[in-house]
Design a protein around this motif. Structure first.
Motif, PDB file in Angstrom:
ATOM      1  N   PHE A  77      51.774   6.807  -9.025  1.00  0.00           N
ATOM      2  CA  PHE A  77      50.677   6.112  -8.740  1.00  0.00           C
ATOM      3  C   PHE A  77      51.351   4.744  -8.749  1.00  0.00           C
ATOM      4  O   PHE A  77      51.823   4.392  -9.896  1.00  0.00           O
ATOM      5  CB  PHE A  77      49.520   6.179  -9.623  1.00  0.00           C
ATOM      6  N   ARG A  78      51.433   4.053  -7.582  1.00  0.00           N
ATOM      7  CA  ARG A  78      52.136   2.799  -7.455  1.00  0.00           C
ATOM      8  C   ARG A  78      53.709   2.963  -8.422  1.00  0.00           C
ATOM      9  O   ARG A  78      54.222   3.907  -7.837  1.00  0.00           O
ATOM     10  CB  ARG A  78      51.362   1.657  -8.029  1.00  0.00           C
ATOM     11  N   PRO A  93      46.031   8.614  -3.404  1.00  0.00           N
ATOM     12  CA  PRO A  93      46.798   7.246  -2.827  1.00  0.00           C
ATOM     13  C   PRO A  93      46.133   6.168  -2.350  1.00  0.00           C
ATOM     14  O   PRO A  93      46.333   5.091  -2.483  1.00  0.00           O
ATOM     15  CB  PRO A  93      47.901   7.880  -1.589  1.00  0.00           C
ATOM     16  N   GLU A  96      45.377   3.511  -4.889  1.00  0.00           N
ATOM     17  CA  GLU A  96      46.710   2.517  -4.978  1.00  0.00           C
ATOM     18  C   GLU A  96      46.243   1.056  -4.432  1.00  0.00           C
ATOM     19  O   GLU A  96      46.678  -0.105  -4.883  1.00  0.00           O
ATOM     20  CB  GLU A  96      47.835   3.025  -4.668  1.00  0.00           C
ATOM     21  N   ALA A  99      44.113  -0.698  -7.071  1.00  0.00           N
ATOM     22  CA  ALA A  99      44.917  -1.019  -8.215  1.00  0.00           C
ATOM     23  C   ALA A  99      45.661  -2.432  -7.815  1.00  0.00           C
ATOM     24  O   ALA A  99      45.914  -3.219  -8.332  1.00  0.00           O
ATOM     25  CB  ALA A  99      45.782  -0.120  -8.601  1.00  0.00           C
ATOM     26  N   ALA A 131      48.719   0.928 -14.161  1.00  0.00           N
ATOM     27  CA  ALA A 131      49.391   0.202 -13.392  1.00  0.00           C
ATOM     28  C   ALA A 131      49.151  -1.335 -13.447  1.00  0.00           C
ATOM     29  O   ALA A 131      50.104  -2.040 -13.308  1.00  0.00           O
ATOM     30  CB  ALA A 131      48.862   0.499 -11.781  1.00  0.00           C
TER      31      ALA A 131
END
Length: 283
Positions: A77-78, A93, A96, A99, A131
């Motif tokens: 994730f990232r 995805p 992301e 985020a 993140a």
């Protein structure tokens, strides 16, 4: 068994099982079995018997639509890696992008000379909170999760990050932070109950239903989020929330109708589909 043949046969098994990306999933499972980076697979010649048996067993589970990440135990994730498995929503995805918005919003606050306070509601695996903490290390990050099974995964993923993780409901959490938060971010449940049959088997049969379904129109949690974010945020603070691609008008409409938000905006994902909304609390 030759590795090239194993990859080809593995993809065929997954294709027959209806997996959306059979070639890539077959390669990822084989790389997991061999404990090598994906890019090194072409350099592998043979599988021994134990590796072959493990690979065949994982292929069967994936063909039965068990999530790939449950089989490998991790999800990227990232710039962070998350431990995932049964009992927690596997981060997608598309999230992301949400985020990334939260990270940019937090950086903007810090560039103005203040430590940014971020709250991640419905944190699930802890993906967004982790993140943000990774990319904005000076931010004051808080997260909450209601489901006890998911909370255990979040505790594992957020250990050592400095994130304040709590067990609770998005509707009532963080009374001690009311009016002091700069950024609220949330990936709430948003699937209508009537859409049960249309949900991919990987999610419907393996993700916690608390993380998926949200009333007859899918917006029950969004309405709760709108009310809670208005209490948590300082005047001028911002909120971002993911929604279904068919909610590009109805989800922002929840915030517009409340009459206390400015700059209510919907954003597209990389496929050009409506994916998340943002809004600023009026001063």
């Amino acid at each position: 068994m030759r590795a090239r043949a194993a990859r080809r046969e593995g993809a065929a098994v997954l294709r027959e099982g209806g997996v959306a990306s059979p070639e890539r999933d077959a390669d990822l499972l084989l790389a997991h079995v061999l404990d090598v980076p994906l890019g090194r697979l072409p350099l592998v010649d043979d599988l021994d018997r134990q590796q072959q048996e493990q690979y065949v067993a994982l292929l069967a589970r994936r063909a039965a639509r068990e999530p790939l990440q449950h089989l490998t135990g991790t999800a990227a994730f990232r710039h962070v890696e998350l431990a995932v498995g049964p009992g927690v929503f596997v981060p997608r995805p598309e999230t992301e992008l949400l985020a990334g918005w939260a990270i940019d919003a937090a950086r903007a606050v810090e560039h103005a000379g203040r430590t940014c306070r971020v709250v991640d509601l419905c944190t699930g695996s802890g993906a967004i909170a982790k993140a943000v903490a990774d990319e904005v290390p000076d931010a004051d990050v808080h997260a909450v999760e209601l489901d006890e099974g998911a909370l255990a995964w979040a505790e594992r993923n957020l250990a050592g990050t400095g994130v304040d993780l709590r067990h609770g409901d998005l509707a009532t959490s963080f009374d001690d932070l009311l009016g002091t938060v700069d950024v609220v971010v949330c990936n709430p449940p948003y699937i209508p109950l009537e859409a049960w049959e249309s949900v991919a088997a990987e999610a419907r049969d393996h993700d916690p239903h608390l993380a998926l379904f949200s009333g007859q129109d899918g917006l029950d949690a969004m309405r709760v989020l709108e009310r809670r974010a208005a209490l948590l945020l300082r005047p001028g603070g911002v909120v971002g929330a993911e929604h279904a691609d068919v909610q590009g008008e109805s989800a922002p409409g929840v915030f517009t109708a409340a009459g206390r938000w400015l700059d209510v905006t919907d954003h597209l994902d990389l496929a050009g589909r409506p994916r998340y909304l943002t809004a600023r609390l009026a001063r």
